[in-house]
Design a protein around this motif. Structure first.
Motif, PDB file in Angstrom:
ATOM      1  N   ARG A  13       0.791  -1.240  -0.069  1.00 12.50           N
ATOM      2  CA  ARG A  13      -0.003   0.014  -0.268  1.00 12.50           C
ATOM      3  C   ARG A  13       0.734   1.431  -0.172  1.00 12.50           C
ATOM      4  NH1 ARG A  13      -2.871  -3.240   3.760  1.00 12.50           N
ATOM      5  NH2 ARG A  13      -1.920  -2.441   5.432  1.00 12.50           N
ATOM      6  N   LEU A  55       2.600   0.236  -4.647  1.00 13.44           N
ATOM      7  CA  LEU A  55       1.767   0.838  -5.577  1.00 13.44           C
ATOM      8  C   LEU A  55       2.175   0.866  -7.046  1.00 13.44           C
ATOM      9  CD1 LEU A  55      -0.441   3.244  -3.586  1.00 13.44           C
ATOM     10  CD2 LEU A  55      -1.097   0.966  -4.187  1.00 13.44           C
ATOM     11  N   ALA A  93      -3.426   5.694  -5.252  1.00 12.25           N
ATOM     12  CA  ALA A  93      -3.578   4.343  -6.268  1.00 12.25           C
ATOM     13  C   ALA A  93      -4.090   5.050  -7.620  1.00 12.25           C
ATOM     14  CB  ALA A  93      -4.484   3.491  -5.794  1.00 12.25           C
TER      15      ALA A  93
END
Length: 344
Positions: A237, A242, A278
């Motif tokens: 994360r 990512l 993201a």
């Protein structure tokens, strides 16, 4: 999202599992009747390589297997992805044997009304769920979707049951191998998704990230080579994580607690920056699981100490939707659709 499926995608978590025992035909059909855009079956395998739909390969809490004297000797203890479990496991049964079992409500104290449906429906295969999606797509005149979750990929590979290979064969056999707009595949292990990508699967691939710990395939890689450091779900994360995911998958799916920002007392105060980070990398973001019962809500939205009672689900759902997520896993698709409609 398409015009027929506005953001966020509403995904019936194991069907409409707030109203029927999870992973039953009635739960899947009801999810679509209530307006869900997609449903999510979890897949595990039988000893003869049939993909069946269960939340876990240990089935004592979701079937009547413990009451079946002919299977009493199958009760055993195993370690699955580092967790020691005692019960009955799908890989110790053939499909013909599992087909004789009946489903039960997994959360009887929280959802006692679902218990009325216990022992009335059989376990499903993945192909049975895909057939229901086809059936309801025709009935609703719109292409409904399925989110297939691969469970315990490394564990099953060690048993000689490759869920990726079995899934690819199943998609081919059922006519789902060429439906990229309808098919989403997710897993907690990046290795499974990488193998699917290498095989040329036509689907949206989504990496599932638990709140804590490391993926089972990462732990196995470390155990095989102590010079390799297992990457944690938290690392995936991070910006670096990512960046890596963006080269392999189309999206990430996280617990709602990674979307909701908390204060020192554990009360929700807003949303984190995970969705935006993201999105900046071209990744979709899904989150799980939005439920209305007090037991599952953040402290800010609980309205009583009674876990089975519904709290301020509208408040929590609205907060999560405000983060800009692309998909939400829900047990009650109707109220999720209401929340989506009310979104500013």
């Amino acid at each position: 999202m398409t015009a027929s499926s506005p953001a966020p995608l509403v995904i019936g978590h194991r069907g409409a599992s707030g109203y029927r025992p999870e992973h039953t035909a009635s739960a899947y059909r009801l999810a679509f009747e209530l307006g869900a855009d997609a449903v999510e079956p979890d897949i595990v395998a039988t000893s003869d390589g049939v993909l069946v739909v269960r939340h876990e390969n240990e089935i004592s809490t979701t079937t009547d297997v413990a009451d079946r004297p002919e299977f009493a000797a199958r009760r055993t203890t195993k370690t699955v992805d580092g967790v020691r479990l005692t019960g009955w496991f799908t890989e110790d049964f053939t499909w013909a044997e599992l087909a004789t079992l009946r489903c039960r409500e997994r959360l009887p104290k929280i959802r006692p009304s679902n218990v009325a449906h216990d022992n009335t429906e059989p376990i499903l295969r993945l192909r049975d769920v895909l057939a229901i999606v086809d059936e309801r797509s025709v009935a609703q005149i719109r292409p409904l979707r399925v989110v297939v979750e691969i469970k315990h990929d490394h564990y099953f590979r060690q048993l000689g049951l490759d869920l990726v290979e079995l899934l690819l064969a199943e998609l081919q056999a059922t006519g789902w191998a060429d439906r990229p707009e309808q098919l989403i595949i997710e897993a907690f292990e990046l290795g499974a998704l990488s193998r699917l990508r290498e095989a040329g699967v036509r689907a949206r691939l989504v990496f599932l990230a638990e709140r804590i710990g490391s993926p089972a395939d990462e732990v196995a890689a470390h155990e095989a080579n102590h010079g390799y450091k297992a990457r944690s779900y938290a690392w995936f994360r991070s910006n670096e994580g990512l960046d890596l995911l963006a080269t392999v998958v189309d999206g990430i799916s996280v617990a709602k607690w990674n979307i909701i920002r908390l204060n020192a007392l554990g009360r929700a105060t807003g949303t984190s920056d995970l969705v935006q980070r993201a999105h900046d990398r071209g990744l979709l973001v899904y989150t799980w699981t939005l439920r209305p019962e007090n037991r599952f809500l953040n402290l800010r939205f609980q309205t009583s100490v009674h876990g089975a009672e519904w709290g301020d689900w509208r408040g929590e759902f609205a907060l999560v939707l405000a983060s800009g997520v692309d998909g939400i896993f829900v047990d009650h698709p109707d109220i999720a659709l209401a929340a989506r409609k009310e979104r500013p």
